[in-house]
Design an enzyme around this catalytic site. Structure first.
Site, PDB file in Angstrom:
ATOM      1  N   ASP A  48       0.835  -1.200   0.000  1.00  0.00           N
ATOM      2  CA  ASP A  48       0.000   0.000   0.000  1.00  0.00           C
ATOM      3  C   ASP A  48       0.876   1.258   0.000  1.00  0.00           C
ATOM      4  OD1 ASP A  48      -2.936   0.980   0.521  1.00  0.00           O
ATOM      5  OD2 ASP A  48      -1.616   2.187   1.792  1.00  0.00           O
ATOM      6  N   ARG A  49       0.558   2.170  -0.915  1.00  0.00           N
ATOM      7  CA  ARG A  49       1.365   3.379  -1.077  1.00  0.00           C
ATOM      8  C   ARG A  49       1.247   4.309   0.122  1.00  0.00           C
ATOM      9  NH1 ARG A  49      -0.959  -0.011  -3.825  1.00  0.00           N
ATOM     10  NH2 ARG A  49      -2.693   1.287  -4.429  1.00  0.00           N
ATOM     11  N   THR A  50       0.023   4.573   0.571  1.00  0.00           N
ATOM     12  CA  THR A  50      -0.153   5.498   1.693  1.00  0.00           C
ATOM     13  C   THR A  50       0.525   4.959   2.949  1.00  0.00           C
ATOM     14  OG1 THR A  50      -2.129   6.611   0.851  1.00  0.00           O
ATOM     15  CG2 THR A  50      -1.920   6.477   3.234  1.00  0.00           C
ATOM     16  N   CYS A  83      -2.148   6.220 -10.667  1.00  0.00           N
ATOM     17  CA  CYS A  83      -2.220   6.242  -9.201  1.00  0.00           C
ATOM     18  C   CYS A  83      -1.446   7.476  -8.780  1.00  0.00           C
ATOM     19  CB  CYS A  83      -1.592   4.985  -8.595  1.00  0.00           C
ATOM     20  SG  CYS A  83      -1.481   5.064  -6.790  1.00  0.00           S
ATOM     21  N   ASN A  84      -2.169   8.455  -8.226  1.00  0.00           N
ATOM     22  CA  ASN A  84      -1.523   9.701  -7.829  1.00  0.00           C
ATOM     23  C   ASN A  84      -0.474   9.475  -6.743  1.00  0.00           C
ATOM     24  OD1 ASN A  84      -3.246  12.197  -9.054  1.00  0.00           O
ATOM     25  ND2 ASN A  84      -4.569  10.455  -8.682  1.00  0.00           N
ATOM     26  N   THR A  85      -0.858   8.677  -5.729  1.00  0.00           N
ATOM     27  CA  THR A  85       0.046   8.465  -4.594  1.00  0.00           C
ATOM     28  C   THR A  85       1.359   7.827  -5.059  1.00  0.00           C
ATOM     29  OG1 THR A  85      -1.997   7.955  -3.398  1.00  0.00           O
ATOM     30  CG2 THR A  85       0.061   7.682  -2.195  1.00  0.00           C
ATOM     31  N   ALA A  86       1.266   6.930  -6.045  1.00  0.00           N
ATOM     32  CA  ALA A  86       2.458   6.242  -6.550  1.00  0.00           C
ATOM     33  C   ALA A  86       3.460   7.211  -7.157  1.00  0.00           C
ATOM     34  CB  ALA A  86       2.053   5.187  -7.573  1.00  0.00           C
ATOM     35  N   THR A 125      -5.519  10.671  -1.420  1.00  0.00           N
ATOM     36  CA  THR A 125      -5.213   9.817  -0.263  1.00  0.00           C
ATOM     37  C   THR A 125      -4.401  10.623   0.746  1.00  0.00           C
ATOM     38  OG1 THR A 125      -3.086   9.090  -1.139  1.00  0.00           O
ATOM     39  CG2 THR A 125      -5.021   7.742  -1.707  1.00  0.00           C
ATOM     40  N   LYS A 164     -12.414   0.422  -2.270  1.00  0.00           N
ATOM     41  CA  LYS A 164     -11.498  -0.700  -2.532  1.00  0.00           C
ATOM     42  C   LYS A 164     -12.015  -2.001  -1.911  1.00  0.00           C
ATOM     43  CE  LYS A 164      -7.186   2.021  -2.962  1.00  0.00           C
ATOM     44  NZ  LYS A 164      -6.635   1.688  -4.265  1.00  0.00           N
ATOM     45  N   CYS A 194      -6.977  11.253  -6.603  1.00  0.00           N
ATOM     46  CA  CYS A 194      -6.758   9.824  -6.341  1.00  0.00           C
ATOM     47  C   CYS A 194      -7.565   9.132  -7.429  1.00  0.00           C
ATOM     48  CB  CYS A 194      -7.263   9.434  -4.959  1.00  0.00           C
ATOM     49  SG  CYS A 194      -7.511   7.644  -4.787  1.00  0.00           S
TER      50      CYS A 194
END
Lengths: 229, 229
Positions: A48-50, A83-86, A125, A164, A194
């Site tokens: 998980d990125r976050t 995926c923005n967080t990525a 996120t 999710k 996100c």
């Protein structure tokens, strides 16, 4: 040389599908053969990125690199990562490949600047918010922005996780409650920052309120396909 | 060994997206990491399957083999090809690889037999109909079936091509007119035997009338992922 879009996907799988759907939607095609060739690696079993950003959990970088290598050896030439967080790991990913690699955060912020939008709220996120991916870009461009307060941010994150987990209804009503609050304090537009958010908000009729980062990314990739080499 | 589904897609691109959406839908997952890893090769610039079957146009086989090789070298282990007409070349494709390769026509016919359905109408491309992909399988299983007459078949093909050209409304009303006619002559169920058809008919509330070949294929692939090796 054939222009193949490579999708570094799976973060999450529904956002990947949304991206592919948008590629079809924004391609001016009258028959199958006019559509853009796409290779998608959707490996959702990636850390998980976050969690990794916030609590120093296992980094997803190695998994992303595996996907990137597959896209590379398959003939993809332009990479998009919905995926923005990525994008926290964007620089490292980009440095590791010779493929053209679009940056969804930059593209979305360019759109905001070009349209002269101000008072834009960032829906993303907690990983994206805490790593200031959007904020630092918008500050550079002198765009006023609103970041949800801690309680609102918790609700947004809960909405994303609800989606999710398969609870589309809960996801929708949670995020909708924060959006209403932010509209009341004068927010002009919302960045869907996100890639699950456009899927959660798909039922909304009025899209004028939103800047969809996935849409901007896809439009840019489709444009690349139509550019002369 | 990691169970990766490989999608030999692009025929057409919207059907490929529908397949990926169904994989998510039929996977019992509560978070990203529980979803199934998927690699999709969606190269729509492949010779038309129906044209090749009917008028001996360029065969799409070589292009399909290119996609298959990419899936192979990327680590896919179970191949699905969400295009019924493309199953005309299934034996040759299957013979060329060691990967597990599901047959959507067989799987769909098995479902019909298991559910004791009779008087089933075949909705498919003219290529699928003329090559008797469904008919020969259903005859073997002694299932009564209805094939649209030549005029109805032309309308169905027109509907599929309308969808591929972006005209969703026309596609829907064309196929709906044939379905109404067939209901009037006592058809019990309809095989959605072209992977564009579930997309064209997405707006239909009552799915009891249909056997969706894409859905059956996907359910089988998801089951494979949960089987012990």
């Amino acid at each position: 040389m054939r222009k193949i879009i490579g999708i570094l996907g799976g973060m999450g799988p529904a956002a990947t599908v949304d991206t592919m759907e948008k590629i079809i939607q924004y391609t001016p095609a009258n028959r199958d053969q006019e559509h853009i060739p796409v290779i998608t690696v959707s490996f959702p079993d990636i850390p998980d990125r976050t969690e990794s950003i916030l609590s120093g959990g296992v980094s997803p970088l190695n998994n992303m690199l595996v996907s990137l290598r597959i896209l590379e050896s398959s003939g993809a030439r332009c990479i998009i990562m919905p995926c923005n967080t990525a994008h926290y790991w964007y620089d490292e990913l980009k440095a590791s490949t010779k493929m053209y690699f679009l940056n969804m955060i930059e593209i979305t912020c360019n759109k905001i600047v070009m349209e002269g939008i101000n008072n834009v709220a960032i829906l993303a996120t907690t990983g994206t918010i805490k790593s200031r991916l959007y904020q630092s870009q918008l500050e550079k461009e002198k765009v006023n922005f609103v970041v949800p307060d801690d309680i609102q941010q918790e609700v947004i994150m809960e909405s994303i996780l609800a989606y999710k987990s398969g609870d589309e209804e809960k996801a929708y009503w949670l995020i909708e409650s924060v959006i209403s609050q932010l509209k009341n304090i004068g927010v002009e537009k919302f960045i869907m920052g996100c890639s699950e958010i456009p899927v959660i908000l798909k039922r909304e009729g009025n899209t004028d309120w939103y800047i969809d980062a996935t849409e901007e990314l896809v439009r840019c990739a489709v444009d690349w396909c139509y550019l002369v080499d």
